[in-house]
Write a protein that holds these residues in place. Structure first.
Motif, PDB file in Angstrom:
ATOM      1  N   UNK A   1      38.767 -15.864   4.190  1.00 53.07           N
ATOM      2  CA  UNK A   1      37.623 -15.498   5.025  1.00 53.07           C
ATOM      3  C   UNK A   1      36.355 -15.600   4.187  1.00 53.07           C
ATOM      4  N   UNK A   2      35.334 -16.195   4.780  1.00 52.87           N
ATOM      5  CA  UNK A   2      34.057 -16.320   4.078  1.00 52.87           C
ATOM      6  C   UNK A   2      32.957 -15.754   4.965  1.00 52.87           C
ATOM      7  N   UNK A   3      32.229 -14.792   4.420  1.00 53.22           N
ATOM      8  CA  UNK A   3      31.109 -14.185   5.141  1.00 53.22           C
ATOM      9  C   UNK A   3      29.834 -14.562   4.407  1.00 53.22           C
ATOM     10  N   UNK A   4      28.849 -15.073   5.146  1.00 53.11           N
ATOM     11  CA  UNK A   4      27.576 -15.462   4.544  1.00 53.11           C
ATOM     12  C   UNK A   4      26.868 -14.245   3.943  1.00 53.11           C
ATOM     13  N   UNK A   5      26.117 -14.473   2.897  1.00 55.35           N
ATOM     14  CA  UNK A   5      25.477 -13.402   2.117  1.00 55.35           C
ATOM     15  C   UNK A   5      24.717 -12.358   2.946  1.00 55.35           C
ATOM     16  N   UNK A   6      23.890 -12.753   3.907  1.00 49.39           N
ATOM     17  CA  UNK A   6      23.158 -11.704   4.642  1.00 49.39           C
ATOM     18  C   UNK A   6      24.072 -10.729   5.387  1.00 49.39           C
ATOM     19  N   UNK A   7      25.331 -11.122   5.606  1.00 55.11           N
ATOM     20  CA  UNK A   7      26.266 -10.299   6.373  1.00 55.11           C
ATOM     21  C   UNK A   7      27.394  -9.730   5.519  1.00 55.11           C
ATOM     22  N   UNK A   8      27.394 -10.041   4.222  1.00 55.96           N
ATOM     23  CA  UNK A   8      28.466  -9.593   3.328  1.00 55.96           C
ATOM     24  C   UNK A   8      28.550  -8.065   3.325  1.00 55.96           C
ATOM     25  N   UNK A   9      29.772  -7.568   3.416  1.00 60.22           N
ATOM     26  CA  UNK A   9      30.003  -6.128   3.438  1.00 60.22           C
ATOM     27  C   UNK A   9      29.834  -5.499   4.805  1.00 60.22           C
ATOM     28  N   UNK A  10      29.297  -6.246   5.751  1.00 62.87           N
ATOM     29  CA  UNK A  10      29.069  -5.725   7.099  1.00 62.87           C
ATOM     30  C   UNK A  10      29.943  -6.393   8.150  1.00 62.87           C
ATOM     31  N   UNK A  11      30.530  -7.539   7.823  1.00 60.07           N
ATOM     32  CA  UNK A  11      31.360  -8.272   8.775  1.00 60.07           C
ATOM     33  C   UNK A  11      32.765  -8.398   8.184  1.00 60.07           C
ATOM     34  N   UNK A  12      33.761  -7.961   8.957  1.00 60.34           N
ATOM     35  CA  UNK A  12      35.153  -8.022   8.535  1.00 60.34           C
ATOM     36  C   UNK A  12      35.997  -8.573   9.678  1.00 60.34           C
ATOM     37  N   UNK A  13      37.080  -9.230   9.322  1.00 59.55           N
ATOM     38  CA  UNK A  13      38.019  -9.634  10.374  1.00 59.55           C
ATOM     39  C   UNK A  13      38.676  -8.371  10.908  1.00 59.55           C
ATOM     40  N   UNK A  14      38.743  -8.251  12.213  1.00 57.93           N
ATOM     41  CA  UNK A  14      39.281  -7.036  12.818  1.00 57.93           C
ATOM     42  C   UNK A  14      40.788  -7.098  12.984  1.00 57.93           C
ATOM     43  N   UNK A  15      41.313  -8.233  13.389  1.00 54.49           N
ATOM     44  CA  UNK A  15      42.745  -8.364  13.616  1.00 54.49           C
ATOM     45  C   UNK A  15      43.461  -8.942  12.407  1.00 54.49           C
TER      46      UNK A  15
END
Length: 84
Positions: free
Chosen positions: A57-71
């Protein structure tokens, strides 16, 4: 196949919210990647996260730590969790 998402999702300021996304695959189809984009009025869509079982999973920097896979498990369930 068909992507199924709710028409709207209600969030409470300061609390977590799940953004659901389901893919109803046809026979012989397999989901290999899910990409979430943020769209703004008149703006170019910005990539938020990419879910890929081979590359992680890769989350872009502005969203890092705030977006997680839920399932967990198969990508036909592409829900994400937005924290705070």
């Amino acid at each position: 196949g068909r992507v199924e998402v709710p028409r709207s999702v209600t969030a409470v300021l300061g609390q977590d919210v799940v953004l659901p996304c389901r893919y109803r695959a046809q026979e012989q189809e397999q989901v290999v990647q899910v990409t979430w984009l943020k769209r703004g009025a008149g703006a170019v869509p910005a990539e938020v996260a990419v879910l890929n079982p081979q590359h992680g999973e890769h989350v872009q920097e502005p969203f890092a730590g705030r977006v997680l896979r839920h399932g967990q498990g198969r990508l036909e369930d592409g829900d994400i969790l937005l924290r705070n």
